[in-house]
Write a protein that holds these residues in place. Structure first.
Motif, PDB file in Angstrom:
ATOM      1  N   ASN A   4      29.390  66.955  24.065  1.00 42.58           N
ATOM      2  CA  ASN A   4      30.537  67.082  24.960  1.00 42.58           C
ATOM      3  C   ASN A   4      30.627  65.892  25.903  1.00 42.58           C
ATOM      4  N   VAL A   5      29.507  65.389  26.341  1.00 40.65           N
ATOM      5  CA  VAL A   5      29.508  64.228  27.239  1.00 40.65           C
ATOM      6  C   VAL A   5      30.075  63.008  26.522  1.00 40.65           C
ATOM      7  N   LEU A   6      29.679  62.819  25.277  1.00 38.89           N
ATOM      8  CA  LEU A   6      30.203  61.694  24.504  1.00 38.89           C
ATOM      9  C   LEU A   6      31.697  61.849  24.244  1.00 38.89           C
ATOM     10  N   ALA A   7      32.139  63.065  23.969  1.00 38.77           N
ATOM     11  CA  ALA A   7      33.558  63.304  23.729  1.00 38.77           C
ATOM     12  C   ALA A   7      34.361  63.032  24.993  1.00 38.77           C
ATOM     13  N   ILE A   8      33.865  63.489  26.125  1.00 40.79           N
ATOM     14  CA  ILE A   8      34.557  63.261  27.397  1.00 40.79           C
ATOM     15  C   ILE A   8      34.580  61.768  27.709  1.00 40.79           C
ATOM     16  N   ALA A   9      33.494  61.073  27.411  1.00 47.56           N
ATOM     17  CA  ALA A   9      33.449  59.631  27.651  1.00 47.56           C
ATOM     18  C   ALA A   9      34.479  58.905  26.789  1.00 47.56           C
ATOM     19  N   THR A  45      41.455  59.898  19.902  1.00 44.17           N
ATOM     20  CA  THR A  45      41.293  60.670  18.673  1.00 44.17           C
ATOM     21  C   THR A  45      39.819  60.959  18.410  1.00 44.17           C
ATOM     22  N   ALA A  46      38.968  59.975  18.587  1.00 44.35           N
ATOM     23  CA  ALA A  46      37.534  60.183  18.386  1.00 44.35           C
ATOM     24  C   ALA A  46      36.989  61.219  19.367  1.00 44.35           C
ATOM     25  N   GLY A  47      37.427  61.149  20.609  1.00 42.32           N
ATOM     26  CA  GLY A  47      36.955  62.123  21.596  1.00 42.32           C
ATOM     27  C   GLY A  47      37.392  63.537  21.278  1.00 42.32           C
ATOM     28  N   VAL A  48      38.640  63.685  20.835  1.00 43.15           N
ATOM     29  CA  VAL A  48      39.140  65.033  20.517  1.00 43.15           C
ATOM     30  C   VAL A  48      38.455  65.576  19.270  1.00 43.15           C
ATOM     31  N   LEU A  49      38.287  64.742  18.250  1.00 36.84           N
ATOM     32  CA  LEU A  49      37.637  65.217  17.037  1.00 36.84           C
ATOM     33  C   LEU A  49      36.159  65.466  17.251  1.00 36.84           C
ATOM     34  N   TRP A  50      35.536  64.717  18.151  1.00 38.54           N
ATOM     35  CA  TRP A  50      34.111  64.882  18.429  1.00 38.54           C
ATOM     36  C   TRP A  50      33.831  66.198  19.156  1.00 38.54           C
ATOM     37  N   TRP A  51      34.813  66.627  19.955  1.00 39.26           N
ATOM     38  CA  TRP A  51      34.658  67.832  20.752  1.00 39.26           C
ATOM     39  C   TRP A  51      34.486  68.980  19.815  1.00 39.26           C
TER      40      TRP A  51
END
Length: 51
Positions: A4-9, A45-51
């Motif tokens: 979640n931290v990586l996605a938020i970042a 897009t990467a952040g949303v898909l990573w979440w």
């Protein structure tokens, strides 16, 4: 938790790049704004898909 931290970042980086798009467009640097917009779209897009 760290996912979640990586996605938020990534989303934060994307929003930062959107600010860069507005700044570059205001200065008349359309190619730079387009490249920045592409990076922003990929980061969000990467952040949303990573979440």
């Amino acid at each position: 938790m760290s996912e979640n931290v990586l996605a938020i970042a990534m989303v934060f980086i994307g929003l930062f790049l959107i600010g860069g798009v507005f700044s570059l467009a205001k200065q008349g640097l359309k190619i730079g704004a387009a490249v920045c917009a592409l990076g922003a779209a990929m980061a969000i897009t990467a952040g949303v898909l990573w979440w």
